[in-house]
Every structure is written in structure tokens, then in C-alpha cells.
Design a protein around this motif. Structure first.
Motif, short mmCIF file in Angstrom:
data_model
loop_
_atom_site.label_atom_id
_atom_site.label_comp_id
_atom_site.label_asym_id
_atom_site.label_seq_id
_atom_site.Cartn_x
_atom_site.Cartn_y
_atom_site.Cartn_z
N MET A 21 0.06 -14.30 -2.43
CA MET A 21 0.68 -13.14 -1.80
C MET A 21 1.19 -12.17 -2.86
O MET A 21 0.98 -10.96 -2.76
N TRP A 22 1.85 -12.68 -3.90
CA TRP A 22 2.35 -11.82 -4.97
C TRP A 22 1.21 -11.18 -5.74
O TRP A 22 1.30 -10.03 -6.16
N PHE A 23 0.11 -11.93 -5.90
CA PHE A 23 -1.07 -11.38 -6.57
C PHE A 23 -1.62 -10.20 -5.77
O PHE A 23 -1.92 -9.14 -6.33
N CYS A 24 -1.72 -10.37 -4.45
CA CYS A 24 -2.22 -9.29 -3.60
C CYS A 24 -1.29 -8.09 -3.65
O CYS A 24 -1.74 -6.94 -3.70
N LEU A 25 0.01 -8.35 -3.62
CA LEU A 25 1.01 -7.28 -3.65
C LEU A 25 0.89 -6.50 -4.97
O LEU A 25 0.90 -5.26 -4.99
N GLY A 26 0.75 -7.22 -6.07
CA GLY A 26 0.60 -6.59 -7.38
C GLY A 26 -0.66 -5.76 -7.47
O GLY A 26 -0.67 -4.65 -7.99
N LEU A 27 -1.74 -6.31 -6.91
CA LEU A 27 -3.02 -5.60 -6.91
C LEU A 27 -2.92 -4.31 -6.10
O LEU A 27 -3.42 -3.26 -6.49
N THR A 28 -2.24 -4.39 -4.95
CA THR A 28 -2.05 -3.21 -4.10
C THR A 28 -1.25 -2.15 -4.83
O THR A 28 -1.61 -0.97 -4.82
N LEU A 29 -0.15 -2.58 -5.48
CA LEU A 29 0.68 -1.64 -6.23
C LEU A 29 -0.12 -1.00 -7.36
O LEU A 29 -0.01 0.20 -7.62
N PHE A 30 -0.96 -1.81 -8.01
CA PHE A 30 -1.79 -1.30 -9.09
C PHE A 30 -2.76 -0.24 -8.57
O PHE A 30 -2.91 0.83 -9.17
N CYS A 31 -3.39 -0.53 -7.44
CA CYS A 31 -4.34 0.42 -6.85
C CYS A 31 -3.64 1.72 -6.46
O CYS A 31 -4.16 2.81 -6.70
N VAL A 32 -2.45 1.62 -5.86
CA VAL A 32 -1.71 2.81 -5.43
C VAL A 32 -1.32 3.64 -6.64
O VAL A 32 -1.48 4.87 -6.65
N SER A 33 -0.83 2.96 -7.70
CA SER A 33 -0.42 3.71 -8.89
C SER A 33 -1.62 4.36 -9.56
O SER A 33 -1.55 5.48 -10.04
N MET A 34 -2.77 3.68 -9.56
CA MET A 34 -3.98 4.27 -10.13
C MET A 34 -4.42 5.48 -9.31
O MET A 34 -4.89 6.48 -9.84
N PHE A 35 -4.27 5.37 -7.99
CA PHE A 35 -4.68 6.45 -7.09
C PHE A 35 -3.90 7.73 -7.41
O PHE A 35 -4.46 8.84 -7.42
N PHE A 36 -2.61 7.59 -7.70
CA PHE A 36 -1.80 8.77 -7.99
C PHE A 36 -1.88 9.18 -9.46
O PHE A 36 -1.66 10.34 -9.80
N TRP A 37 -2.16 8.20 -10.34
CA TRP A 37 -2.10 8.48 -11.76
C TRP A 37 -3.39 9.10 -12.28
O TRP A 37 -3.37 10.00 -13.11
N LEU A 38 -4.53 8.59 -11.77
CA LEU A 38 -5.81 9.09 -12.26
C LEU A 38 -6.02 10.53 -11.80
O LEU A 38 -5.58 10.91 -10.71
N PRO A 39 -6.68 11.35 -12.62
CA PRO A 39 -6.93 12.74 -12.20
C PRO A 39 -7.89 12.80 -11.02
O PRO A 39 -8.83 12.03 -10.93
N ARG A 40 -7.60 13.73 -10.13
CA ARG A 40 -8.46 13.89 -8.96
C ARG A 40 -9.74 14.61 -9.37
O ARG A 40 -9.73 15.44 -10.30
#
Ligand SMILES: [Zn+2]
Length: 63
Positions: free
Chosen positions: A41-60
Motif C-alpha cells: 500500500m505504501w509502495f502504491c501511495l509513493g508511486l502515485t505521489l511520484f506520478c503526480v509530482s512528475m505530472f506537475f514538474w515536467l514541462p508541458r
């Protein structure tokens, strides 16, 4: 409560053998699977947070 791996009969926590089929119950199997579930569960949560942060951090891409 410990569930038998062979017949799925629910035994009291103190039992070392299954009441239904007599097979030995695995020691602390329930606890180990709970730990694994929590880690997953923590692995999934971390992966989700990583994806969200990448979504906002990477240039559109520019349209
Ligand atoms: Zn059993």
C-alpha cells in the motif's frame, strides 16, 4: 483467528493445528501477509505521489 491454508477453516489464534483437517497452521502467516499488504500500500501511495509530482514538474508539451 487463523485460517487454514488447506480447507479455509477458521481456527482460534492459539491453535497450532487445524480443527477441521488437522494440518499444521503456518506460524504468523496472517501477520506476515498484513505487513506485506501494508508495504504494498505504501509502495502504491509513493508511486502515485511520484506520478503526480512528475505530472506537475515536467514541462508541458506545446500545442
Ligand atoms: Zn484445515
Amino acid at each position: 483467528m487463523r485460517r487454514c491454508l488447506y480447507c479455509q477453516h477458521t481456527n482460534p489464534a492459539a491453535a497450532s493445528d487445524c480443527d477441521e483437517c488437522g494440518m499444521p497452521l503456518p506460524a504468523r502467516a496472517e501477520q506476515a501477509s498484513e505487513d506485506r499488504q501494508r508495504r504494498f500500500m505504501w509502495f502504491c501511495l509513493g508511486l502515485t505521489l511520484f506520478c503526480v509530482s512528475m505530472f506537475f514538474w515536467l514541462p508541458r508539451s506545446i500545442y
